[in-house]
Design an enzyme around this catalytic site. Sequence first.
Site, short mmCIF file in Angstrom:
data_model
loop_
_atom_site.label_atom_id
_atom_site.label_comp_id
_atom_site.label_asym_id
_atom_site.label_seq_id
_atom_site.Cartn_x
_atom_site.Cartn_y
_atom_site.Cartn_z
N HIS A 150 -24.07 -29.19 8.17
CA HIS A 150 -25.43 -29.53 8.60
C HIS A 150 -26.23 -29.92 7.35
O HIS A 150 -26.64 -29.06 6.57
CB HIS A 150 -26.07 -28.35 9.32
CG HIS A 150 -25.35 -27.97 10.57
ND1 HIS A 150 -25.69 -28.47 11.82
CD2 HIS A 150 -24.27 -27.17 10.78
CE1 HIS A 150 -24.86 -27.98 12.73
NE2 HIS A 150 -24.00 -27.19 12.13
N SER B 171 -22.59 -17.80 -6.62
CA SER B 171 -21.59 -18.52 -7.40
C SER B 171 -20.46 -17.60 -7.86
O SER B 171 -20.70 -16.57 -8.48
CB SER B 171 -22.23 -19.16 -8.63
OG SER B 171 -21.24 -19.72 -9.47
N ARG C 258 -18.43 -18.70 -10.09
CA ARG C 258 -18.26 -19.06 -11.50
C ARG C 258 -19.10 -18.15 -12.40
O ARG C 258 -18.69 -17.84 -13.51
CB ARG C 258 -18.68 -20.50 -11.74
CG ARG C 258 -17.84 -21.54 -11.02
CD ARG C 258 -18.29 -22.94 -11.40
NE ARG C 258 -18.00 -23.23 -12.80
CZ ARG C 258 -18.50 -24.27 -13.47
NH1 ARG C 258 -19.36 -25.10 -12.85
NH2 ARG C 258 -18.19 -24.47 -14.73
N ARG D 233 -11.01 -16.72 -9.12
CA ARG D 233 -11.51 -16.69 -7.74
C ARG D 233 -10.63 -17.47 -6.77
O ARG D 233 -10.76 -17.33 -5.55
CB ARG D 233 -12.94 -17.25 -7.67
CG ARG D 233 -13.03 -18.72 -8.05
CD ARG D 233 -14.44 -19.25 -7.91
NE ARG D 233 -14.53 -20.62 -8.42
CZ ARG D 233 -15.59 -21.41 -8.23
NH1 ARG D 233 -16.62 -20.96 -7.53
NH2 ARG D 233 -15.62 -22.62 -8.72
N ARG E 206 -37.09 -28.79 13.47
CA ARG E 206 -36.24 -29.83 14.07
C ARG E 206 -34.79 -29.67 13.63
O ARG E 206 -33.87 -29.74 14.46
CB ARG E 206 -36.76 -31.21 13.69
CG ARG E 206 -36.09 -32.34 14.46
CD ARG E 206 -36.56 -33.70 13.99
NE ARG E 206 -36.13 -34.76 14.88
CZ ARG E 206 -36.32 -36.06 14.64
NH1 ARG E 206 -36.94 -36.44 13.52
NH2 ARG E 206 -35.90 -36.98 15.50
N ARG F 190 -24.42 -24.70 17.53
CA ARG F 190 -23.82 -23.45 17.07
C ARG F 190 -24.15 -22.25 17.95
O ARG F 190 -23.93 -21.10 17.55
CB ARG F 190 -24.25 -23.17 15.63
CG ARG F 190 -23.87 -24.28 14.66
CD ARG F 190 -22.38 -24.54 14.60
NE ARG F 190 -22.03 -25.56 13.61
CZ ARG F 190 -20.81 -25.95 13.31
NH1 ARG F 190 -19.78 -25.41 13.96
NH2 ARG F 190 -20.60 -26.89 12.41
#
Length: 246
Positions: free
Chosen positions: A93, A103, A105, A173, A191, A200
């Site tokens: 979306h 994150s 990282r 990771r 909207r 969904r």
Amino acid sequence: MTDEAAVAPEPTFRDDVTVELVRSSAQDGDVLFAARVSTAGEQSLDELQQDPARSRGLINYLMRDRHGTPFEHNSMTFLVSAPIFVFREFHRHRAGWSYNEESGRYRELQPVFYVPGAERKLVQRGRPGKYEFHAGTPEQYRAATVAMEASYRQAYAAYQAMLADGVAREVARAVLPVGLFSSMYATCNARSLMHFLSLRTKDERATVPSFPQREIEMVAEKMEQQWAALMPLTHAAFNEYGRVAP
């Protein structure tokens, strides 16, 4: 790895998601002043001082005839905590949405993982595009839980071992599964949120039926509940006219 190394946290398992509305500038009056500029110009700002309930008909008209832009003049920011596989669907979306996600990282990821709850239907029957989900047996739930938890533990142990050996977080990771929980800020307007909800959530009032994965639907339901409290007239019109974004 030294004797002074920190002990790795023990994995934890969740069957829920969390959604927190952290900031908003959204009310039914925002729809009205944006719409009335068409005929009232700068005097449309007077609408912000009025009771929006007196203009319920205008909101209904805009929704019914799909005049969508007045529903964009507002903003909501949610903090969402959910499995990574939910975010991979969520990020499809794009129009009217902004995201910033935790994150892998820049921080060590914590061992919080998703397992389906007892109410989550496990069994899929039918062909692609025309299938249904049914409740699993107790044995299937146990099998899924045992398999998932064992896999999660193994993956996180490998992740921790690489970190201990000096491997960079962004590399280590790679062994972590999509059942790992992540967190993100998601900002939208009414909207774009209505479009998200139309796809969904599964709702009998929907003109166009949708068949979302249950886990992203859990997020959508929590977002809708909080949005409905901010813009009750807009939410009611959305439901009345088939849960289709204008």
